[in-house]
Design a protein around this motif. Structure first.
Motif, PDB file in Angstrom:
ATOM      1  N   VAL A 111       0.838  -1.202   0.000  1.00  0.00           N
ATOM      2  CA  VAL A 111       0.000   0.000   0.000  1.00  0.00           C
ATOM      3  C   VAL A 111       0.870   1.248   0.000  1.00  0.00           C
ATOM      4  N   ALA A 112       1.935   1.246   0.803  1.00  0.00           N
ATOM      5  CA  ALA A 112       2.790   2.428   0.911  1.00  0.00           C
ATOM      6  C   ALA A 112       3.430   2.777  -0.426  1.00  0.00           C
ATOM      7  N   ARG A 113       3.913   1.776  -1.143  1.00  0.00           N
ATOM      8  CA  ARG A 113       4.548   2.057  -2.430  1.00  0.00           C
ATOM      9  C   ARG A 113       3.525   2.525  -3.458  1.00  0.00           C
ATOM     10  N   PHE A 114       2.331   1.959  -3.403  1.00  0.00           N
ATOM     11  CA  PHE A 114       1.266   2.396  -4.294  1.00  0.00           C
ATOM     12  C   PHE A 114       0.901   3.852  -4.009  1.00  0.00           C
ATOM     13  N   VAL A 115       0.771   4.187  -2.735  1.00  0.00           N
ATOM     14  CA  VAL A 115       0.412   5.558  -2.359  1.00  0.00           C
ATOM     15  C   VAL A 115       1.509   6.531  -2.772  1.00  0.00           C
ATOM     16  N   GLU A 116       2.759   6.142  -2.608  1.00  0.00           N
ATOM     17  CA  GLU A 116       3.861   7.000  -3.037  1.00  0.00           C
ATOM     18  C   GLU A 116       3.766   7.277  -4.539  1.00  0.00           C
TER      19      GLU A 116
END
Length: 296
Positions: free
Chosen positions: A272-277
């Motif tokens: 999720v974090a990489r997608f949000v970034e």
């Protein structure tokens, strides 16, 4: 069941930003959480819990619809496996017809009328026969979709018409049905060895849906990056689209947490974090030119 009214782009927004949800998380709750963290209200569905959307039963699709409704999220596109990398032209056509029928039913539940397809990688056919088979199949699929009020979106990826603007335009002309439009992926040129921006310049009037990813070519294959950090000229592609009046959906498909062809999956918070970034970068690429224009 009547279709729910689909959300449209607010006048102040240049495009609708969406995410291919399984690039962030396998489960629908995680997919919803990712787009909500970005402040977006749209998802593109490819798989849920690792299951292709066409393989879900209607009961599961209705439960997904209810979860999306509670979160205020709508669906902009259903991604099929029709004509894709795992279904070359030698594959029996009945499989694709059945998948399309299933997705038409799912689309009625989810209030989405767009279905992504590709155009059948070759499997030993001569060029003329490969083209003829692709045109015949896509014409039948498009007629079937149009009869149900759906639009098919052909992606510049696997298949006969996927890697050449000339072939994509040939396919549109040969099928001759406005229910067939184009899906342009900014990063597929890097992955497949052609200039994506040059292709888009020829196809832009026919583009009805956009995927965004970026990357650089390496001897081992493409290495995917945040949008704007690679060689796909994402900002230039977006500017070209906006300058030509594009106001459809732009779906994030960063391939940072998930690379389907390589079997790479980063689950949980890291995915999720990489997608949000990547989503925040895309948001800036889409909106910064508009902000500068207003400020000027």
């Amino acid at each position: 069941m009547p279709l729910r009214q689909q959300a449209t782009t607010p006048p102040s927004e240049p495009v609708r930003l969406a995410g291919i949800g399984d690039e962030a998380a396998p489960d629908i709750a995680g997919q919803v959480a990712a787009v909500r963290r970005l402040g977006w209200t749209a998802l593109e569905l490819r798989t849920v819990d690792g299951i292709p959307v066409a393989a879900l039963d209607a009961h599961r699709v209705r439960s997904i619809r209810d979860e999306l409704d509670r979160a205020g999220i709508h669906v902009v596109c259903l991604d099929s496996r029709i004509g894709g990398w795992a279904r070359p032209v030698s594959t029996g056509f009945a499989t694709d017809l059945a998948e399309l029928d299933t997705l038409i039913g799912h689309g009625a539940i989810l209030a989405v009328r767009a279905i992504r397809i590709m155009s059948y990688p070759n499997d030993g056919l001569p060029e003329t026969r490969w083209r003829a088979t692709v045109v015949d199949r896509v014409r039948q699929l498009t007629d079937r979709a149009a009869g149900a009020g759906f639009v098919l979106l052909h992606e510049n990826c696997s298949g006969w018409a996927g890697q050449s603007a000339e072939r994509a335009l040939d396919l549109l002309a040969a099928v001759g049905n406005p229910a067939l439009r184009l899906l342009f992926d900014t990063g597929n040129g890097v992955a497949h060895g052609y200039d994506g921006l040059s292709m888009l310049a020829e196809l832009v009037p026919h583009v009805a849906h956009v995927h965004v990813k970026d990357g650089v070519a390496t001897p081992e294959g493409p290495r995917f990056t945040l949008p704007g950090d690679g060689d796909a000229r994402v900002a230039d592609c977006l500017r070209l689209l906006l300058d030509h009046g594009y106001r459809g959906a732009v779906s994030l498909e960063p391939h940072l947490a998930v690379a389907p062809h390589a079997g790479r999956v980063v689950a949980g918070a890291d995915g999720v974090a990489r997608f949000v970034e990547a989503g925040r970068r895309l948001d800036a690429l889409v909106h910064e030119p508009a902000r500068r224009a207003v400020a000027g």
